[in-house]
Design an enzyme around this catalytic site. Structure first.
Site, PDB file in Angstrom:
ATOM      1  N   LYS A   1       0.854  -1.194   0.000  1.00  0.00           N
ATOM      2  CA  LYS A   1       0.000   0.000   0.000  1.00  0.00           C
ATOM      3  C   LYS A   1       0.878   1.226   0.000  1.00  0.00           C
ATOM      4  O   LYS A   1       1.824   1.310   0.782  1.00  0.00           O
ATOM      5  CB  LYS A   1      -0.881  -0.006   1.271  1.00  0.00           C
ATOM      6  CG  LYS A   1      -1.862   1.158   1.324  1.00  0.00           C
ATOM      7  CD  LYS A   1      -3.109   0.859   0.527  1.00  0.00           C
ATOM      8  CE  LYS A   1      -4.004   2.070   0.361  1.00  0.00           C
ATOM      9  NZ  LYS A   1      -3.600   2.921  -0.793  1.00  0.00           N
TER      10      LYS A   1
ATOM     11  N   LYS B   1       4.769   2.281   8.562  1.00  0.00           N
ATOM     12  CA  LYS B   1       3.620   3.138   8.891  1.00  0.00           C
ATOM     13  C   LYS B   1       2.369   2.279   9.087  1.00  0.00           C
ATOM     14  O   LYS B   1       1.649   2.413  10.082  1.00  0.00           O
ATOM     15  CB  LYS B   1       3.407   4.123   7.737  1.00  0.00           C
ATOM     16  CG  LYS B   1       2.425   5.233   7.991  1.00  0.00           C
ATOM     17  CD  LYS B   1       2.234   6.096   6.734  1.00  0.00           C
ATOM     18  CE  LYS B   1       3.518   6.766   6.282  1.00  0.00           C
ATOM     19  NZ  LYS B   1       3.283   7.724   5.165  1.00  0.00           N
TER      20      LYS B   1
ATOM     21  N   LYS C   1       5.312   1.876  -2.943  1.00  0.00           N
ATOM     22  CA  LYS C   1       5.282   3.268  -3.387  1.00  0.00           C
ATOM     23  C   LYS C   1       5.615   3.328  -4.862  1.00  0.00           C
ATOM     24  O   LYS C   1       6.316   2.457  -5.380  1.00  0.00           O
ATOM     25  CB  LYS C   1       6.332   4.089  -2.627  1.00  0.00           C
ATOM     26  CG  LYS C   1       6.044   5.570  -2.610  1.00  0.00           C
ATOM     27  CD  LYS C   1       5.041   5.896  -1.533  1.00  0.00           C
ATOM     28  CE  LYS C   1       4.824   7.370  -1.343  1.00  0.00           C
ATOM     29  NZ  LYS C   1       4.219   7.631  -0.032  1.00  0.00           N
TER      30      LYS C   1
ATOM     31  N   THR D   1      -4.866  13.006   6.150  1.00  0.00           N
ATOM     32  CA  THR D   1      -3.484  13.086   6.636  1.00  0.00           C
ATOM     33  C   THR D   1      -3.336  14.289   7.568  1.00  0.00           C
ATOM     34  O   THR D   1      -2.777  14.180   8.666  1.00  0.00           O
ATOM     35  CB  THR D   1      -2.483  13.159   5.459  1.00  0.00           C
ATOM     36  OG1 THR D   1      -2.813  12.138   4.522  1.00  0.00           O
ATOM     37  CG2 THR D   1      -1.063  12.964   5.931  1.00  0.00           C
TER      38      THR D   1
ATOM     39  N   ASN E   1      -1.432  19.231  -0.148  1.00  0.00           N
ATOM     40  CA  ASN E   1      -2.617  18.700   0.542  1.00  0.00           C
ATOM     41  C   ASN E   1      -2.375  18.619   2.051  1.00  0.00           C
ATOM     42  O   ASN E   1      -3.188  19.099   2.851  1.00  0.00           O
ATOM     43  CB  ASN E   1      -2.969  17.313  -0.037  1.00  0.00           C
ATOM     44  CG  ASN E   1      -4.000  16.583   0.817  1.00  0.00           C
ATOM     45  OD1 ASN E   1      -3.658  15.985   1.826  1.00  0.00           O
ATOM     46  ND2 ASN E   1      -5.263  16.664   0.440  1.00  0.00           N
TER      47      ASN E   1
ATOM     48  N   SER F   1      -7.355   5.615   3.786  1.00  0.00           N
ATOM     49  CA  SER F   1      -7.289   4.806   2.552  1.00  0.00           C
ATOM     50  C   SER F   1      -7.753   3.384   2.847  1.00  0.00           C
ATOM     51  O   SER F   1      -8.446   2.769   2.033  1.00  0.00           O
ATOM     52  CB  SER F   1      -5.846   4.738   2.029  1.00  0.00           C
ATOM     53  OG  SER F   1      -5.544   5.859   1.247  1.00  0.00           O
TER      54      SER F   1
HETATM   55  N1  GLU Z   1       0.945   8.975   0.198  1.00  0.00           N
HETATM   56  C1  GLU Z   1       0.396   8.827   1.512  1.00  0.00           C
HETATM   57  C2  GLU Z   1       1.472   8.414   2.492  1.00  0.00           C
HETATM   58  O1  GLU Z   1       2.639   8.631   2.264  1.00  0.00           O
HETATM   59  C3  GLU Z   1      -0.852   7.948   1.555  1.00  0.00           C
HETATM   60  C4  GLU Z   1      -0.654   6.545   1.093  1.00  0.00           C
HETATM   61  C5  GLU Z   1      -1.959   5.750   0.975  1.00  0.00           C
HETATM   62  O2  GLU Z   1      -3.026   6.247   1.308  1.00  0.00           O
HETATM   63  O3  GLU Z   1      -1.842   4.616   0.535  1.00  0.00           O
HETATM   64  O4  GLU Z   1       1.194   7.921   3.547  1.00  0.00           O
END
Ligand code: GLU
Length: 418
Positions: free
Chosen positions: A70, A94, A106, A190, A221, A352
């Site tokens: 994810k 995370k 990613k 976030t 954002n 998410s």
């Molecule tokens: N890009 C965000 C992060 O770094 C969200 C990632 C997601 O929702 O999968 O946590």
């Protein structure tokens, strides 16, 4: 010559430190040092002027030990392989620290979305999605927005993937528009998670919310919503910045006014004017005298060069990887408490997760439910990290990794070697 900063080396060192504190032998966690799967792709795009431009991109799955990979997709000129690897690894830890059933992944595309037309961006996104399609899917790897991408881009990704499959697959990406399987509250998630984190931190430190000064670096954002929510709850936002520089007023900025000015997407803070405003650089902004500093831009902002000059009492990492290891040590020695990225900015991926659950179960949550479940998860994770950091007399970063490395290693061990 000074060695170039490599964010992936940074992650590995933090993991090594936590693993040794947990008493793991190298062979028990060595797998965490290697991304499980990586794909490098190139996308030819016909630009508006008729020329053909080839863009490069990546998708890295760092770990799927605890569930599907994810993590977002970054559209930025500075994207590179080591950065995407680091961002993927941060996602693994995370998701583990907030205990949602995901691994980490990613993606990134080397491009400057601000200089591209809507049509060019659509073409690039579709090509990229088709190129990484063999790797992604609701049960394998679920992309989301990151720096330079947004709900609109997620709609294009969902569409391309669905076209390839022959039916609509809502759960392949998260952070989608509300009308296309998106979830209420994801856009703010976030920043809202950063707010819960700051509130938890101030409570532990017996400090008030009302009137406490905050500096926010970055008005994407995450930064803009963090500033909006903190301002709304009575905190004094004394400085904010975007790529063009920062604005500073020791008496507190008019955040709704600034956000209205930026809302068109074309205005820059260097051209913003209002009574009491001082213009400063991003470097100066980081060194302002404030209670809370929220880096919400890119990696490597607080480093060996400037850590000695940081005057904030607390650093709350809304960006991924804004503080280098060298800076971590300096801040700790100077008594500056830091809440790490994998905890502070986890609100986005938590919501998410709710969106994905909503998509695969075909149900719909209210915004109140989303926000209150998010608060529960953020509060529980904060408490656990705080507690272990106190018990082990260590930093909150190490505390967060003690929890997450253990969870990932135990999942790996429980599954056995295939
Ligand atoms: N890009 C965000 C992060 O770094 C969200 C990632 C997601 O929702 O999968 O946590």
């Amino acid at each position: 010559m000074k060695q170039q900063y490599n964010p992936y080396d940074n992650v590995l060192k933090v993991v090594d430190h936590a693993a040794s504190m947990l008493g793991y032998k190298e062979k028990e966690y060595a797998i965490l040092k290697y991304p499980e799967r990586e794909l490098q792709v190139s996308m030819p795009v016909v630009m508006d002027d008729g020329s053909l431009k080839v863009f490069e991109g990546f998708r890295v799955q760092h770990s799927t030990a605890r569930g599907p990979a994810k993590g977002g997709v970054r559209f930025h000129p500075g994207v590179n392989h080591d950065e995407v690897k680091a961002l993927a690894a941060w996602m693994t830890f995370k998701c583990a620290v907030v205990n949602i059933p995901y691994g980490g992944g990613k993606g990134g595309i080397i491009c400057d979305p601000s200089g591209m037309s809507e049509r060019e961006l659509h073409a690039l996104t579709s090509k990229y999605t088709a190129a990484i399609a063999p790797l992604i899917g609701p049960e394998q790897d679920i992309p989301a927005p990151d720096v330079g991408s947004n709900a609109h881009v997620m709609a294009w990704m969902m569409d391309t993937y669905s076209m390839l499959k022959g039916h609509s697959v809502l759960g392949v990406v998260t952070g989608k528009p509300i009308g296309l399987g998106g979830i209420l509250g994801r856009n703010e998630a976030t920043g809202r998670g950063v707010m819960f984190t700051i509130n938890n931190l101030l409570k532990k430190e017996n400090r008030p919310i009302e009137g406490t000064s905050v500096v926010v670096q970055g008005m994407g954002n995450v930064g803009s919503i963090t500033a909006k929510l903190l301002h709304r709850q009575g905190m004094k936002i004394i400085a904010v910045s975007d790529v063009s520089g920062g604005v500073y007023d020791p008496n507190g900025l008019d955040i709704p006014g600034i956000l209205a000015y930026l809302s068109g997407g074309k205005n820059l803070l260097k051209d913003f004017d209002a009574p009491g405003i001082n213009h400063i650089s991003n470097a100066e902004l980081l060194e302002l005298d404030t209670t809370v500093l929220v880096p919400a831009a890119l990696e490597n902002q607080i480093n060996g060069e400037n850590a000695e000059r940081i005057k904030a009492k607390y650093v709350v990492e809304a960006a991924n990887g804004p503080t280098t290891l060298e800076a971590d040590d300096i801040l700790q020695a100077r008594g500056i408490k830091l809440v790490p990225d994998i905890l502070a900015n986890a609100g986005g991926v938590v919501v998410s997760y709710f969106e994905w659950v909503q998509n695969i179960q075909e149900l719909c949550w209210s915004e109140e439910r989303v926000n209150s479940e998010l608060k529960n998860i953020m509060d529980t994770a904060f408490e656990a990290v705080w507690e272990i950091a106190e018990q082990r007399d260590t930093t909150l970063r190490t505390g967060a990794y003690l929890i997450s490395v253990k969870r990932v290693v135990e999942a790996r061990q429980g599954r056995g070697v295939f």
